[in-house]
Structures are given as structure tokens and as C-alpha cells.
Design a protein around this motif. Sequence first.
Motif, PDB file in Angstrom:
ATOM      1  N   TYR A  43       0.824  -1.216   0.000  1.00  0.00           N
ATOM      2  CA  TYR A  43       0.000   0.000   0.000  1.00  0.00           C
ATOM      3  C   TYR A  43       0.859   1.267   0.000  1.00  0.00           C
ATOM      4  CZ  TYR A  43      -3.901   3.102   0.828  1.00  0.00           C
ATOM      5  OH  TYR A  43      -4.836   4.099   0.689  1.00  0.00           O
TER       6      TYR A  43
ATOM      7  N   ALA B  21      -4.776  -3.395  -2.269  1.00  0.00           N
ATOM      8  CA  ALA B  21      -3.792  -2.334  -2.017  1.00  0.00           C
ATOM      9  C   ALA B  21      -3.179  -1.839  -3.321  1.00  0.00           C
ATOM     10  CB  ALA B  21      -2.707  -2.854  -1.075  1.00  0.00           C
TER      11      ALA B  21
ATOM     12  N   GLU C 110      -5.513   0.392  -5.295  1.00  0.00           N
ATOM     13  CA  GLU C 110      -5.681   1.740  -4.738  1.00  0.00           C
ATOM     14  C   GLU C 110      -4.487   2.635  -5.036  1.00  0.00           C
ATOM     15  OE1 GLU C 110      -8.431   2.381  -1.916  1.00  0.00           O
ATOM     16  OE2 GLU C 110      -7.206   3.539  -0.515  1.00  0.00           O
TER      17      GLU C 110
ATOM     18  N   GLN D  37      -4.709   8.655  -0.470  1.00  0.00           N
ATOM     19  CA  GLN D  37      -4.348   7.331   0.031  1.00  0.00           C
ATOM     20  C   GLN D  37      -4.070   7.396   1.533  1.00  0.00           C
ATOM     21  OE1 GLN D  37      -1.124   5.762  -2.404  1.00  0.00           O
ATOM     22  NE2 GLN D  37      -2.148   6.406  -4.278  1.00  0.00           N
TER      23      GLN D  37
ATOM     24  N   TYR E 299      -3.623   4.478   4.712  1.00  0.00           N
ATOM     25  CA  TYR E 299      -3.606   3.047   5.027  1.00  0.00           C
ATOM     26  C   TYR E 299      -4.600   2.680   6.116  1.00  0.00           C
ATOM     27  CZ  TYR E 299      -1.944  -1.620   6.185  1.00  0.00           C
ATOM     28  OH  TYR E 299      -1.871  -2.971   6.426  1.00  0.00           O
TER      29      TYR E 299
ATOM     30  N   PHE F 264      -7.955   2.621   4.601  1.00  0.00           N
ATOM     31  CA  PHE F 264      -8.013   1.452   3.710  1.00  0.00           C
ATOM     32  C   PHE F 264      -8.306   0.178   4.491  1.00  0.00           C
ATOM     33  CE2 PHE F 264      -5.444  -2.110   2.014  1.00  0.00           C
ATOM     34  CZ  PHE F 264      -6.116  -2.339   0.807  1.00  0.00           C
TER      35      PHE F 264
END
Length: 536
Positions: free
Chosen positions: A448, A493, A496, A505, A507, A510
Motif C-alpha cells: 500500500y 492495495a 488503490e 491514500q 492506510y 483502507f
Amino acid sequence: MKKPIFFILYLLLSLNVNAQTPALIPQPVELKMTDAKNASLLDSNTIVFISDSGLLNAANFLNNYLQQYYGFRLKVTQHKNELKDKTIWLLADPVAYSSLKGYQLMTQGKSLTIHAATAENIFYGIQTLIQLLPVEKGSKHLQIPAVAITDYPHFAYRGMHLDVSRHFFDVAFIKKYIDYLAMHKMNYFHWHLTDDHGWRIEIKKHPELTRIGAWRNGTIIGLYPGTGNDGKRYGGYYTQDEIRDVVRYAAERYVTIIPEIEMPGHSMGVLAAHPELSTTPNVPIQVAQTWGIFNKFNNVLLPSEATFSLLNDVLTEVMDLFPSPYIHVGGDECSKIWWGQSEFCRNLIKEKGLKDMNGLQSYFMHRIEKFVNSKGKTIIGWDEILDGGITPIAIVMSWRGETGGIQATKQHHKVIMTPEKYMYFNHAQFEKEDSLTANKYVPLQDVYHYDPISAQLNSQEAQYIWGAQGNLWSEYIANPAKAEYMLFPRLDALSEILWTPKAKQNYHDFRERLKTQFKRYDLMNINYSKRYLQPY
């Protein structure tokens, strides 16, 4: 007095649930929650209106999903007089929506609209719509939240690779794999069809390539160097009719398949059928049964006219099967020690005025590239093709870290970043894995946090980064369930970082959205590691 209070609390809770931001992966460029009264209800009475027949692929994808997981399909029409109360509008117009980079999706009461300049972007809008649907199987009335979404990709190349040489996967799984890529808005499938461990594509002019090269007489047991060999004949290949079927299937999902024919190394599959094309023509060669590259065992293709003749035959049939403008020709891990021991190669170096063995590889790749270019195609190669020089139009796939890719941008080559440290999904997801994997560690958070545009690049050089790709090598991946386990959620990941703007973005966010994605995978019966359900 208690009932009104409880009613108010219930109402507030309901409004809060309805106002929750949908857990979409990849995260759209812009997502706004609108008036909850604009939420849509999709059921079997909903009709899909398409502005032209080119949108049938998108409508069919949605219908197939609805049929499989909710048990109903929607009527699709181009005639407005057939519309009822509930409508999904799919509107593609290159003039009216020329300013859109991607698509826009909006729910408006009894209607939902996706519009874009192209059918491909409408298809991406459908993938977002699917993620707006409930994750409970069998529901006949599907509530869609009130949203306004504007969305487009961060990178043009969003790729995923699958090695079918070390372990073979049938057409049914290849199609499922392509569906997985499409649902994550990925647009390139790198199909690794040949290697030391098996030749997997039918070549009509050379049937011996599959008759001999598609089968090995045993496979290493366990992690290299292993605990022995199972001694079982193993193999398989795709017929040309199967290839055409898969290519058509992928095109309907706006996925371009890039076939890879490995050369001049990783060629034990072809050399088993044609030992005369090796540097030791009188020594029998077998399809490899163990993993890795070992100079002592991994012979390579001799840069002879006979070799180029066979490769031209192969590439001609491959290019006829795959409409992709790109052909991957490998170029990595060539054991040049074999060329150094060959009198023919030493003489060829002198004859052509080459500097060394790197120059010989450059000569080899130039010959192949010239032929591919003559057919109107462009080659892609692993970053070793930079050794000795390549033409400016060749595309470099950087796997040995980012150095090759950085070097290639400075030479104005288009670059696909796929460094092993971040993009090799055959490596373990956890320090202590649930099953046998390659002996390295690529956790979800590292995938990611990877940025394909290196900080070492200036703005001009960064323009040559076409995108990135995840690779799934199959040494320790012998079946579809294991492939899915290694793929998910690292594919999420990857999707994205390639689709969502860098500034959006996050994490932690996410990981929260993954909770809903896992429920969707449960609905779809996709295998993934349940360890990601644990707190982190």
C-alpha cells in the motif's frame, strides 16, 4: 415519554447508518454523500438504459453479478419508451462528456446515472456500483446509498501478472482471475506463458513445443532445495481456441492481455523439445523440475539463425492470437556462462563486433525487437534488456528494485515498476505464514505504501512511469485457492495505489474499508487470509 425518545434515537441511528460513507476500493477521486432521500432501490423491476450498444459489456457484467449473488437480472434497453420508475442510466458520449477523465456516478431517487466519454469508463463506473450493493446474498431489494462520485485513474497502466508455467491454471480460473482484475479497475493482465518449467501455449507450426515442452517428469517437494521430488508427470497447455476465448473474455472487461514468451534464458521448456537450439546441441535437456536459476543447469537459447527462425514462427502465431500492441519477451536472468563456453557465441561476438556477453544479449533482443516491430507491435522486457542497450520504443519492466526503471526513464523509455520488494505477491504476507511461500516477506502495508514514482525522479523523468504491476509467480502456488489467498487483499492495495490520487491514500482508512471488502469476498466465495480480520 419513553416511546418518543426511543423513536428519536432509532431515527437518528437510522440516519447515521444511511449517511455512512460507502467502503469503496479503490477509493474514488471524489465521493460525496447527498440527500438520503436520493438513495436508490435496485430490484428486478429496475431497467438498465444504455445510450448505445457499446455499453452492453458493462450492462452484462452487472447482470451476471446480480444473477450470481442475488438471483435476478435486469432488463437492458436502448428505448426510452420501455422505461419504468426505476432506471440505471448508462450514458457514454465522447462529445457531451469530453471533459471527463473517467466517469461520474450519481443516485437520484429512483434512478442512478453513470456517464462518461467512453464505454470503458462506464464499465469502471459499474465496478463502483457493484461495491455500493449490499454484501448479503440473496436479497431481492438492494439499497444503494445516495452518492455523487467523480472518478478517474492515477496511472494509465494498472497491471497484474500470473505465472502459469511453474503451475498450470485452467481456463475457468484464468477467466475468474480476469474478473478479479476488472472488479479492481485493473486494465492489464501479464500472462507468463513459457518458462523453464513448462511451455503453455499451442503453436501450430511447432506442435513439439507442447507435446514435449509442456510436461515435466516431476516437481520439487517443499521449499527449495526441497525434501525430494514427487516423480509425477505434470503439465498442460492452452489451445489456440482457448487463447482466443480468453482474449475475447478479457476484452469485454477492458483488460488487455500481454503474453510473455521468455527468451533467451528461462528456456528449458523449448530446449527440451529443441536441444539443438542450446549451446550443447548433443546433450538431452529436460523441462526443469526444481525452482530457481542455476548456471550449472539452466541452459539458454543459442543466438543462431535456427533459433531466430523458430522464435519468429512462435511470435507470429502469438501476435496473431493477441491483439495487444505489446509483446513481453522476457530477457531476464540469462545464464550467459553458457554463451561464454560456446565457440559459436565467441565467434559471433567477434563477427558482429560486440563488446561482451551483454552485447550479445543486446544483439539477441534487437533481432527479436526488429521482428516484433515489423508486425506493428512493441516489446516489453524485464530490466535486464537495458544491458547493452535497446531501442527507445522498448518498454522496461523494472523488477530488480527501481534502479532499472530509473535508468530507463533517463533514457526516455516507458517504464512499468514492479520491484520484487513490494510487488511480488508470491512472497509471504506474514512473517509466520499459514502455508508454504517463497522465502521473502511482502506485507500488505508495504504494498500500500509503495509509490511507483520514485523520489529520485524529476518531473520530466516521472512522466515515463507508465504505472506498476503485481507479480504472482507460482512455484508454491499449485491451485486456485492458494492463488486467491496470495492475491487478496494485496490486489486491493495495489489497485488503490494505481487508481487513487496519492493525496487521498490512507492506510488506516483502507484497512477499515477492507472489512466490508472481506464480506464481499465471503459473498463471492473468494479465499483470503482470515488473519486480516484480526486487530492490527
